[in-house]
Design an enzyme around this catalytic site. Sequence first.
Site: not given
Ligand code: XIL
Length: 372
Positions: A183, A224, A289, A291
């Site tokens: 990010e 990423n 990631e 979802d």
């Molecule tokens: C999230 C995890 O899923 C949680 O368990 C934690 O509390 C916060 O981070 N983008 C990312 C991930 O790159 O590392 C994040 O993961 C979700 C958003």
Amino acid sequence: MEVWIERRPAPAGPGRRSARRRLAIMAAALAIAAAGCTSTASEPPLPSFAPVDPALTLRTIRPGSPYVGTAVKIEALEGNTRYGDVLAREFDSVTAEDAMKWETVEPARGRLDFSQADEIIALARAHGQKVRGHTLVWHSQLPDWLSRGIFGKAELTEILRRHIADEVGHFKGAVYAWDLVNEPFDDDGGRHLSIWQTTLGDGYIADALRWAHEADPAARLFINDVDIERRNARSDAEYALARSLKAEGVPIDGVGFQAHLDLRRPFPDDLAANLERFTDLGLEVSITELDVRMELPATPEKLARQADYYAKAAAACRSNAHCTGVTVWGFTDATSWVPRWFPGEGAACLFDESYARKPAYAGFYRALEGRR
Ligand code: XIL
């Protein structure tokens, strides 16, 4: 609407009854017209996906499928055999959801603790899964000593260089790809004002890539980011950065598209085209990631739309020979990060809270397989 009309209180007299009826009928007609405008009249019907034989799993979709990964939560593994079983059966690759983040691996300055991540790696090895590393340079989930400390440029450079050398070195040979820088941009396409950006300046990304490459020349190194699935200011900035890093010969192998999607926003229909402009640079891309969250409660209609989103994301990756993998950010609603971070939303995963396959599973599976 008929139910609503029938539930009206009994009319007081013939005159009033006909007025009420007229109003009710008008309301019903308006509601039907409105429904026709907002929902499906102009949109194609949702596809239906053939159910998947319970004996088959995502790991059995070969050839032609990108690898399929998931984020893993260490707490969920402990004492939960269902979680471990589905994880082993379904996924080719795992990403440590939190276990490799800075706050976990170096909670106090100089005290390194890789024990949680080592556990994940041992388990992945036992199941023949690859491991994706996540994440080394980010503004979030930093230990207090780092986020609250005040460091000059020379000291912070050394802290970052050491962190990358230590962690990438520790996992050398075990982690095949790193979500190295996470990010780096904001939605407007400007650099996110992290401690890295404000203290070290624009060059921290190239430095981080070079240091990681020195520590493990075989690991594939990714930048990423979130919300870069569609063409927008953020993905344009990511593209410009990737192109200039490539042109300068900095060791970057790919770009990770987080793809935290939300049913309240339309699917990013330009995802495949967007992936393609990055792979045209000679880079690899991955969905890292995935979802698809929704406003709760989940309904059959929302779950069907969710299946469509999962299918479209998988199809976009599958259609690009250089999109090597799709990782979901947790596979069960029982442990997903979504409800805690987005109050009122949830049900974002392929499996429900009881570890049953949701409609999203069939959509995802069929798209990875290349057919509906
Ligand atoms: C999230 C995890 O899923 C949680 O368990 C934690 O509390 C916060 O981070 N983008 C990312 C991930 O790159 O590392 C994040 O993961 C979700 C958003």
